[in-house]
Write a protein that holds these residues in place. Structure first.
Motif, PDB file in Angstrom:
ATOM      1  N   ALA A   1      11.921   4.000  -0.430  1.00  0.00           N
ATOM      2  CA  ALA A   1      13.046   3.467  -1.213  1.00  0.00           C
ATOM      3  C   ALA A   1      13.343   2.017  -0.816  1.00  0.00           C
ATOM      4  O   ALA A   1      13.682   1.189  -1.666  1.00  0.00           O
ATOM      5  CB  ALA A   1      14.283   4.331  -1.027  1.00  0.00           C
ATOM      6  N   VAL A   2      13.208   1.699   0.463  1.00  0.00           N
ATOM      7  CA  VAL A   2      13.433   0.332   0.931  1.00  0.00           C
ATOM      8  C   VAL A   2      12.416  -0.608   0.283  1.00  0.00           C
ATOM      9  O   VAL A   2      12.772  -1.685  -0.210  1.00  0.00           O
ATOM     10  CB  VAL A   2      13.344   0.255   2.473  1.00  0.00           C
ATOM     11  CG1 VAL A   2      13.365  -1.188   2.951  1.00  0.00           C
ATOM     12  CG2 VAL A   2      14.474   1.050   3.109  1.00  0.00           C
ATOM     13  N   VAL A   3      11.146  -0.195   0.255  1.00  0.00           N
ATOM     14  CA  VAL A   3      10.095  -1.019  -0.349  1.00  0.00           C
ATOM     15  C   VAL A   3      10.364  -1.215  -1.839  1.00  0.00           C
ATOM     16  O   VAL A   3      10.262  -2.339  -2.347  1.00  0.00           O
ATOM     17  CB  VAL A   3       8.703  -0.391  -0.103  1.00  0.00           C
ATOM     18  CG1 VAL A   3       7.638  -1.040  -0.973  1.00  0.00           C
ATOM     19  CG2 VAL A   3       8.332  -0.507   1.373  1.00  0.00           C
ATOM     20  N   HIS A   4      10.745  -0.147  -2.532  1.00  0.00           N
ATOM     21  CA  HIS A   4      11.061  -0.278  -3.962  1.00  0.00           C
ATOM     22  C   HIS A   4      12.252  -1.211  -4.176  1.00  0.00           C
ATOM     23  O   HIS A   4      12.251  -2.035  -5.098  1.00  0.00           O
ATOM     24  CB  HIS A   4      11.335   1.091  -4.588  1.00  0.00           C
ATOM     25  CG  HIS A   4      10.122   1.902  -4.816  1.00  0.00           C
ATOM     26  ND1 HIS A   4       9.157   1.568  -5.741  1.00  0.00           N
ATOM     27  CD2 HIS A   4       9.699   3.049  -4.232  1.00  0.00           C
ATOM     28  CE1 HIS A   4       8.192   2.466  -5.720  1.00  0.00           C
ATOM     29  NE2 HIS A   4       8.485   3.372  -4.807  1.00  0.00           N
ATOM     30  N   GLY A   5      13.269  -1.105  -3.325  1.00  0.00           N
ATOM     31  CA  GLY A   5      14.437  -1.973  -3.437  1.00  0.00           C
ATOM     32  C   GLY A   5      14.085  -3.436  -3.202  1.00  0.00           C
ATOM     33  O   GLY A   5      14.582  -4.322  -3.908  1.00  0.00           O
ATOM     34  N   LEU A   6      13.226  -3.692  -2.226  1.00  0.00           N
ATOM     35  CA  LEU A   6      12.805  -5.073  -1.963  1.00  0.00           C
ATOM     36  C   LEU A   6      11.996  -5.630  -3.128  1.00  0.00           C
ATOM     37  O   LEU A   6      12.158  -6.799  -3.494  1.00  0.00           O
ATOM     38  CB  LEU A   6      12.005  -5.154  -0.662  1.00  0.00           C
ATOM     39  CG  LEU A   6      12.838  -5.024   0.615  1.00  0.00           C
ATOM     40  CD1 LEU A   6      11.943  -4.797   1.829  1.00  0.00           C
ATOM     41  CD2 LEU A   6      13.704  -6.261   0.808  1.00  0.00           C
TER      42      LEU A   6
ATOM     43  N   MET B   1      10.676 -11.365   0.846  1.00  0.00           N
ATOM     44  CA  MET B   1       9.224 -11.199   0.791  1.00  0.00           C
ATOM     45  C   MET B   1       8.658 -10.877   2.182  1.00  0.00           C
ATOM     46  O   MET B   1       7.772 -10.036   2.328  1.00  0.00           O
ATOM     47  CB  MET B   1       8.571 -12.457   0.210  1.00  0.00           C
ATOM     48  CG  MET B   1       8.908 -12.654  -1.260  1.00  0.00           C
ATOM     49  SD  MET B   1       8.355 -14.232  -1.927  1.00  0.00           S
ATOM     50  CE  MET B   1       6.636 -13.877  -2.218  1.00  0.00           C
ATOM     51  N   ALA B   2       9.182 -11.529   3.209  1.00  0.00           N
ATOM     52  CA  ALA B   2       8.754 -11.234   4.579  1.00  0.00           C
ATOM     53  C   ALA B   2       9.135  -9.806   4.963  1.00  0.00           C
ATOM     54  O   ALA B   2       8.335  -9.086   5.588  1.00  0.00           O
ATOM     55  CB  ALA B   2       9.365 -12.239   5.549  1.00  0.00           C
ATOM     56  N   ALA B   3      10.338  -9.382   4.581  1.00  0.00           N
ATOM     57  CA  ALA B   3      10.777  -8.013   4.876  1.00  0.00           C
ATOM     58  C   ALA B   3       9.910  -6.996   4.142  1.00  0.00           C
ATOM     59  O   ALA B   3       9.594  -5.928   4.684  1.00  0.00           O
ATOM     60  CB  ALA B   3      12.246  -7.840   4.484  1.00  0.00           C
TER      61      ALA B   3
ATOM     62  N   ARG C   1       3.795  -2.601   5.792  1.00  0.00           N
ATOM     63  CA  ARG C   1       2.928  -2.357   6.958  1.00  0.00           C
ATOM     64  C   ARG C   1       3.388  -1.092   7.690  1.00  0.00           C
ATOM     65  O   ARG C   1       2.587  -0.224   8.028  1.00  0.00           O
ATOM     66  CB  ARG C   1       2.956  -3.556   7.895  1.00  0.00           C
ATOM     67  CG  ARG C   1       2.014  -3.458   9.067  1.00  0.00           C
ATOM     68  CD  ARG C   1       2.056  -4.684   9.983  1.00  0.00           C
ATOM     69  NE  ARG C   1       1.875  -5.940   9.274  1.00  0.00           N
ATOM     70  CZ  ARG C   1       2.803  -6.892   9.137  1.00  0.00           C
ATOM     71  NH1 ARG C   1       3.993  -6.736   9.661  1.00  0.00           N
ATOM     72  NH2 ARG C   1       2.550  -8.000   8.478  1.00  0.00           N
ATOM     73  N   LYS C   2       4.688  -0.984   7.922  1.00  0.00           N
ATOM     74  CA  LYS C   2       5.236   0.190   8.605  1.00  0.00           C
ATOM     75  C   LYS C   2       5.039   1.454   7.779  1.00  0.00           C
ATOM     76  O   LYS C   2       4.723   2.523   8.321  1.00  0.00           O
ATOM     77  CB  LYS C   2       6.717  -0.022   8.909  1.00  0.00           C
ATOM     78  CG  LYS C   2       6.958  -1.070   9.973  1.00  0.00           C
ATOM     79  CD  LYS C   2       8.432  -1.326  10.175  1.00  0.00           C
ATOM     80  CE  LYS C   2       8.661  -2.406  11.214  1.00  0.00           C
ATOM     81  NZ  LYS C   2      10.085  -2.769  11.327  1.00  0.00           N
ATOM     82  N   LEU C   3       5.208   1.339   6.460  1.00  0.00           N
ATOM     83  CA  LEU C   3       5.032   2.496   5.586  1.00  0.00           C
ATOM     84  C   LEU C   3       3.588   2.998   5.620  1.00  0.00           C
ATOM     85  O   LEU C   3       3.345   4.206   5.633  1.00  0.00           O
ATOM     86  CB  LEU C   3       5.435   2.140   4.150  1.00  0.00           C
ATOM     87  CG  LEU C   3       5.361   3.254   3.115  1.00  0.00           C
ATOM     88  CD1 LEU C   3       6.258   4.429   3.496  1.00  0.00           C
ATOM     89  CD2 LEU C   3       5.743   2.723   1.741  1.00  0.00           C
ATOM     90  N   ARG C   4       2.632   2.070   5.632  1.00  0.00           N
ATOM     91  CA  ARG C   4       1.225   2.486   5.712  1.00  0.00           C
ATOM     92  C   ARG C   4       0.947   3.255   6.996  1.00  0.00           C
ATOM     93  O   ARG C   4       0.210   4.234   6.993  1.00  0.00           O
ATOM     94  CB  ARG C   4       0.297   1.278   5.603  1.00  0.00           C
ATOM     95  CG  ARG C   4       0.097   0.787   4.192  1.00  0.00           C
ATOM     96  CD  ARG C   4      -1.037  -0.222   4.084  1.00  0.00           C
ATOM     97  NE  ARG C   4      -0.800  -1.453   4.817  1.00  0.00           N
ATOM     98  CZ  ARG C   4      -0.165  -2.512   4.338  1.00  0.00           C
ATOM     99  NH1 ARG C   4       0.289  -2.502   3.104  1.00  0.00           N
ATOM    100  NH2 ARG C   4      -0.002  -3.585   5.075  1.00  0.00           N
TER     101      ARG C   4
END
Length: 156
Positions: free
Chosen positions: A98-103, A67-69, A75-78
């Protein structure tokens, strides 16, 4: 498979009291990341303290870190944007999407594994009643708090 003991029995109430006085911390083999503490606290509060097993705490630590990641990566994606265009190059999708979707998928799966979502632990009404009763027992626990009653060190 044996049935769960009724939460309204004296034996179950004593068991809840004994389990609820222990301090729940992330296991040493699955430490929390520096920014995962607030998520850990929220996750632990989602269930009665007496319901947490050692394995659950390991999974909860992993969930808090994920959740922290997720927050960090969103934030970085925005700031980066969903589409990247290197100088003089062709636009391409930001791999962070893809990282956000995976998380998100990892978090959803972990919440299901820990039974801290809708129907994971059974019918919502049954789980809600059982959890509410356990939290009520924990709130009135004579073993918690002021240390006026002696108890074995195993519960400290």
């Amino acid at each position: 498979m044996p049935r769960k003991q009724r939460i309204d029995s004296t034996t179950a109430a004593v068991e809840v009291m004994l389990k609820s006085v222990r301090k729940l911390e992330a296991p040493a083999h699955a430490p929390l990341d520096d920014d995962a503490g607030p998520f850990w606290d929220e996750i632990i509060k989602a269930r009665a303290l007496s319901e947490w097993t050692d394995h659950d705490l390991t999974c909860a630590s992993d969930l808090a870190n994920a959740m922290a990641a997720l927050v960090d990566n969103r934030r970085k994606l925005r700031s980066e944007g969903e589409v990247l265009k290197p100088e003089g190059g062709k636009e391409f999708a930001n791999p962070r999407v893809a990282v956000v979707h995976g998380l998100h998928a990892q978090i959803k799966s972990a919440r299901q594994s820990l039974s801290i979502h809708g129907r994971a632990a059974g019918e919502a009404r049954d789980v809600g009643k059982r959890r509410a009763q356990a939290k009520q027992i924990e709130a009135g626990n004579p073993l918690a708090g002021d240390d006026l009653l002696a108890r074995p060190d195993v519960f400290n």
